[in-house]
Design a protein around this motif. Structure first.
Motif, PDB file in Angstrom:
ATOM      1  N   LEU A  29       0.824  -1.210   0.000  1.00 40.78           N
ATOM      2  CA  LEU A  29       0.000   0.000   0.000  1.00 40.78           C
ATOM      3  C   LEU A  29       0.860   1.262   0.000  1.00 40.78           C
ATOM      4  O   LEU A  29       0.560   2.237  -0.704  1.00 40.78           O
ATOM      5  N   ILE A  30       1.935   1.243   0.754  1.00 39.20           N
ATOM      6  CA  ILE A  30       2.818   2.407   0.825  1.00 39.20           C
ATOM      7  C   ILE A  30       3.475   2.665  -0.525  1.00 39.20           C
ATOM      8  O   ILE A  30       3.541   3.799  -0.997  1.00 39.20           O
ATOM      9  N   LYS A  31       3.968   1.603  -1.154  1.00 38.98           N
ATOM     10  CA  LYS A  31       4.614   1.763  -2.456  1.00 38.98           C
ATOM     11  C   LYS A  31       3.635   2.314  -3.504  1.00 38.98           C
ATOM     12  O   LYS A  31       3.990   3.177  -4.301  1.00 38.98           O
ATOM     13  N   SER A  32       2.411   1.838  -3.470  1.00 38.21           N
ATOM     14  CA  SER A  32       1.434   2.248  -4.480  1.00 38.21           C
ATOM     15  C   SER A  32       0.967   3.689  -4.281  1.00 38.21           C
ATOM     16  O   SER A  32       0.421   4.294  -5.218  1.00 38.21           O
ATOM     17  N   ARG A  33       1.203   4.236  -3.096  1.00 37.72           N
ATOM     18  CA  ARG A  33       0.741   5.597  -2.799  1.00 37.72           C
ATOM     19  C   ARG A  33       1.869   6.618  -2.713  1.00 37.72           C
ATOM     20  O   ARG A  33       1.636   7.772  -2.380  1.00 37.72           O
ATOM     21  N   ALA A  34       3.080   6.196  -3.005  1.00 33.08           N
ATOM     22  CA  ALA A  34       4.220   7.116  -2.980  1.00 33.08           C
ATOM     23  C   ALA A  34       4.315   7.826  -4.326  1.00 33.08           C
ATOM     24  O   ALA A  34       4.780   7.250  -5.314  1.00 33.08           O
ATOM     25  N   THR A  35       3.840   9.058  -4.380  1.00 37.06           N
ATOM     26  CA  THR A  35       3.758   9.780  -5.655  1.00 37.06           C
ATOM     27  C   THR A  35       4.647  11.023  -5.705  1.00 37.06           C
ATOM     28  O   THR A  35       4.533  11.823  -6.623  1.00 37.06           O
ATOM     29  N   ALA A  36       5.523  11.182  -4.721  1.00 36.12           N
ATOM     30  CA  ALA A  36       6.421  12.342  -4.728  1.00 36.12           C
ATOM     31  C   ALA A  36       7.391  12.227  -5.903  1.00 36.12           C
ATOM     32  O   ALA A  36       7.594  11.148  -6.466  1.00 36.12           O
ATOM     33  N   LYS A  37       7.995  13.351  -6.258  1.00 32.60           N
ATOM     34  CA  LYS A  37       8.904  13.374  -7.403  1.00 32.60           C
ATOM     35  C   LYS A  37      10.319  12.945  -7.020  1.00 32.60           C
ATOM     36  O   LYS A  37      11.255  13.149  -7.794  1.00 32.60           O
ATOM     37  N   PHE A  38      10.470  12.360  -5.838  1.00 30.29           N
ATOM     38  CA  PHE A  38      11.761  11.828  -5.431  1.00 30.29           C
ATOM     39  C   PHE A  38      11.546  10.442  -4.826  1.00 30.29           C
ATOM     40  O   PHE A  38      10.409  10.044  -4.570  1.00 30.29           O
ATOM     41  N   ASP A  39      12.619   9.724  -4.646  1.00 30.95           N
ATOM     42  CA  ASP A  39      12.539   8.361  -4.115  1.00 30.95           C
ATOM     43  C   ASP A  39      12.354   8.433  -2.601  1.00 30.95           C
ATOM     44  O   ASP A  39      13.318   8.590  -1.852  1.00 30.95           O
ATOM     45  N   GLU A  40      11.099   8.319  -2.177  1.00 29.49           N
ATOM     46  CA  GLU A  40      10.797   8.496  -0.762  1.00 29.49           C
ATOM     47  C   GLU A  40      11.416   7.395   0.111  1.00 29.49           C
ATOM     48  O   GLU A  40      11.595   6.253  -0.329  1.00 29.49           O
ATOM     49  N   THR A  41      11.729   7.762   1.338  1.00 29.11           N
ATOM     50  CA  THR A  41      12.250   6.807   2.302  1.00 29.11           C
ATOM     51  C   THR A  41      11.086   6.115   3.005  1.00 29.11           C
ATOM     52  O   THR A  41      10.084   6.754   3.331  1.00 29.11           O
ATOM     53  N   VAL A  42      11.213   4.821   3.213  1.00 30.76           N
ATOM     54  CA  VAL A  42      10.223   4.081   3.999  1.00 30.76           C
ATOM     55  C   VAL A  42      10.707   4.096   5.446  1.00 30.76           C
ATOM     56  O   VAL A  42      11.848   3.711   5.735  1.00 30.76           O
ATOM     57  N   GLU A  43       9.851   4.560   6.336  1.00 28.98           N
ATOM     58  CA  GLU A  43      10.237   4.752   7.729  1.00 28.98           C
ATOM     59  C   GLU A  43       9.384   3.883   8.651  1.00 28.98           C
ATOM     60  O   GLU A  43       8.199   3.655   8.391  1.00 28.98           O
ATOM     61  N   ILE A  44      10.006   3.441   9.736  1.00 30.72           N
ATOM     62  CA  ILE A  44       9.308   2.650  10.738  1.00 30.72           C
ATOM     63  C   ILE A  44       9.376   3.373  12.078  1.00 30.72           C
ATOM     64  O   ILE A  44      10.391   4.002  12.401  1.00 30.72           O
ATOM     65  N   ALA A  45       8.296   3.306  12.836  1.00 30.80           N
ATOM     66  CA  ALA A  45       8.252   3.869  14.197  1.00 30.80           C
ATOM     67  C   ALA A  45       7.680   2.808  15.121  1.00 30.80           C
ATOM     68  O   ALA A  45       6.628   2.222  14.830  1.00 30.80           O
ATOM     69  N   ILE A 214       4.436   2.072   9.782  1.00 34.81           N
ATOM     70  CA  ILE A 214       5.386   2.407   8.723  1.00 34.81           C
ATOM     71  C   ILE A 214       4.730   3.415   7.787  1.00 34.81           C
ATOM     72  O   ILE A 214       3.508   3.495   7.681  1.00 34.81           O
ATOM     73  N   SER A 215       5.567   4.176   7.117  1.00 28.51           N
ATOM     74  CA  SER A 215       5.073   5.198   6.186  1.00 28.51           C
ATOM     75  C   SER A 215       6.189   5.520   5.203  1.00 28.51           C
ATOM     76  O   SER A 215       7.345   5.134   5.400  1.00 28.51           O
ATOM     77  N   SER A 216       5.842   6.246   4.153  1.00 27.33           N
ATOM     78  CA  SER A 216       6.866   6.808   3.279  1.00 27.33           C
ATOM     79  C   SER A 216       7.008   8.272   3.673  1.00 27.33           C
ATOM     80  O   SER A 216       6.198   8.798   4.434  1.00 27.33           O
ATOM     81  N   THR A 217       8.034   8.925   3.168  1.00 26.72           N
ATOM     82  CA  THR A 217       8.329  10.302   3.567  1.00 26.72           C
ATOM     83  C   THR A 217       7.108  11.215   3.459  1.00 26.72           C
ATOM     84  O   THR A 217       6.821  12.001   4.368  1.00 26.72           O
ATOM     85  N   MET A 218       6.377  11.112   2.364  1.00 26.96           N
ATOM     86  CA  MET A 218       5.245  12.003   2.118  1.00 26.96           C
ATOM     87  C   MET A 218       3.899  11.291   2.201  1.00 26.96           C
ATOM     88  O   MET A 218       2.866  11.887   1.917  1.00 26.96           O
ATOM     89  N   GLY A 219       3.919  10.015   2.569  1.00 24.48           N
ATOM     90  CA  GLY A 219       2.688   9.238   2.553  1.00 24.48           C
ATOM     91  C   GLY A 219       2.082   9.034   3.930  1.00 24.48           C
ATOM     92  O   GLY A 219       2.650   9.420   4.952  1.00 24.48           O
ATOM     93  N   PRO A 220       0.898   8.417   3.977  1.00 25.54           N
ATOM     94  CA  PRO A 220       0.201   8.169   5.235  1.00 25.54           C
ATOM     95  C   PRO A 220       0.858   7.039   6.027  1.00 25.54           C
ATOM     96  O   PRO A 220       1.548   6.186   5.456  1.00 25.54           O
ATOM     97  N   GLY A 221       0.658   7.057   7.338  1.00 30.30           N
ATOM     98  CA  GLY A 221       1.181   5.995   8.176  1.00 30.30           C
ATOM     99  C   GLY A 221       0.196   4.843   8.273  1.00 30.30           C
ATOM    100  O   GLY A 221      -1.018   5.049   8.308  1.00 30.30           O
ATOM    101  N   LEU A 222       0.713   3.628   8.294  1.00 30.52           N
ATOM    102  CA  LEU A 222      -0.130   2.445   8.441  1.00 30.52           C
ATOM    103  C   LEU A 222       0.302   1.677   9.680  1.00 30.52           C
ATOM    104  O   LEU A 222       1.494   1.434   9.878  1.00 30.52           O
ATOM    105  N   LYS A 223      -0.671   1.286  10.484  1.00 30.53           N
ATOM    106  CA  LYS A 223      -0.371   0.519  11.682  1.00 30.53           C
ATOM    107  C   LYS A 223      -0.088  -0.934  11.301  1.00 30.53           C
ATOM    108  O   LYS A 223      -0.775  -1.507  10.460  1.00 30.53           O
ATOM    109  N   ILE A 224       0.926  -1.497  11.945  1.00 35.77           N
ATOM    110  CA  ILE A 224       1.346  -2.868  11.653  1.00 35.77           C
ATOM    111  C   ILE A 224       0.954  -3.791  12.801  1.00 35.77           C
ATOM    112  O   ILE A 224       1.100  -3.439  13.972  1.00 35.77           O
ATOM    113  N   ASP A 225       0.480  -4.969  12.442  1.00 38.00           N
ATOM    114  CA  ASP A 225       0.209  -5.991  13.447  1.00 38.00           C
ATOM    115  C   ASP A 225       1.558  -6.545  13.917  1.00 38.00           C
ATOM    116  O   ASP A 225       2.271  -7.169  13.137  1.00 38.00           O
ATOM    117  N   PRO A 226       1.951  -6.288  15.183  1.00 38.36           N
ATOM    118  CA  PRO A 226       3.259  -6.739  15.667  1.00 38.36           C
ATOM    119  C   PRO A 226       3.489  -8.245  15.478  1.00 38.36           C
ATOM    120  O   PRO A 226       4.626  -8.685  15.313  1.00 38.36           O
TER     121      PRO A 226
END
Length: 232
Positions: A29-45, A214-226
């Motif tokens: 889902l994150i990859k499909s919604r990353a539409t920035a003009k640069f290669d966004e970083t995938v981040e985890i919190a 997890i989220s991408s730099t400019m994308g929404p955050g998604l909650k992960i099932d631990p």
């Protein structure tokens, strides 16, 4: 509605902000919604059940991501003599001793990661107020104070990610780029989470991993099932 607001709204379509996603599904889902003009970083919190104000609840460590971080890392090494030559041969971007200490004291920090040989620590210790707040102070616990500068430089260049829990009990880091294959991102996410879980301190009681997102730099955050973070 402005262009940015429209893009954000579109990136959130079809996402349930309260749902716990399986890691692979979240990455897709994150990859499909990353539409920035640069290669966004995938981040985890990761929200952890610790209070880092207590020494026995501090969480810190380093993990080598199996597929790298996707970013170019500038490495500085505090070393002299043969060790300085070794650091240069290993690909360190900046190598020095007293001269490098003076440069950093002036606030000139043109590197992302800092390594020091043990004999240099009396000098490097003077830089605690400069490097400490940036999370860049060399530390033997994470392999950045070492006589094996070649291995340390290679690890830093090859995808080593250092982590340290913040005051609110949160650990976060970049674990790749949206241009990575889904499988590569899933592997990196799981490797990072596994390293944090293994770094559980003795003073941590009850549920250690409370929330993960997890989220991408400019994308929404998604909650992960631990429960889906366990490596196969």
């Amino acid at each position: 509605m402005g262009k940015l607001a429209k893009r954000i709204a579109k990136s959130r379509e079809g996402i349930d902000r309260d749902q716990l996603y399986e890691v692979a599904e979240a990455v897709k889902l994150i990859k499909s919604r990353a539409t920035a003009k640069f290669d966004e970083t995938v981040e985890i919190a990761m929200n952890l059940g610790v209070d880092p104000r207590h020494a026995d609840q501090m969480v810190r460590g380093v993990v080598s991501l199996p597929n790298g971080t996707g970013r170019s890392v500038r490495v500085a090494v505090f070393a002299k003599g043969d060790k300085a030559d070794e650091a240069k041969a290993a690909g360190a971007d900046i190598v020095g001793a007293e001269d490098l200490v003076e440069i950093v004291q002036k606030g000139e920090i043109n590197f992302d990661r800092c390594i020091a040989t043990p004999d240099m620590m009396p000098l490097v210790g003077r830089l605690g107020k400069v490097l400490g707040p940036r999370g860049m102070m060399p530390n033997p616990k994470v392999g950045t104070v070492t006589a094996d500068v070649t291995a340390a430089v290679n690890a830093s260049k090859g995808g080593a990610v250092e982590f340290r829990v913040e005051k609110a009990g949160i650990v976060h880091a970049g674990v790749g780029k949206v241009s990575f294959d889904e499988s590569a991102l899933v592997e990196n996410v799981k490797a990072f989470a596994d390293a944090v879980i293994k770094a559980k301190p003795t003073g941590a009681k009850g549920n250690f991993v409370k929330k993960v997102a997890i989220s991408s730099t400019m994308g929404p955050g998604l909650k992960i099932d631990p429960a889906t973070l366990a490596s196969a």
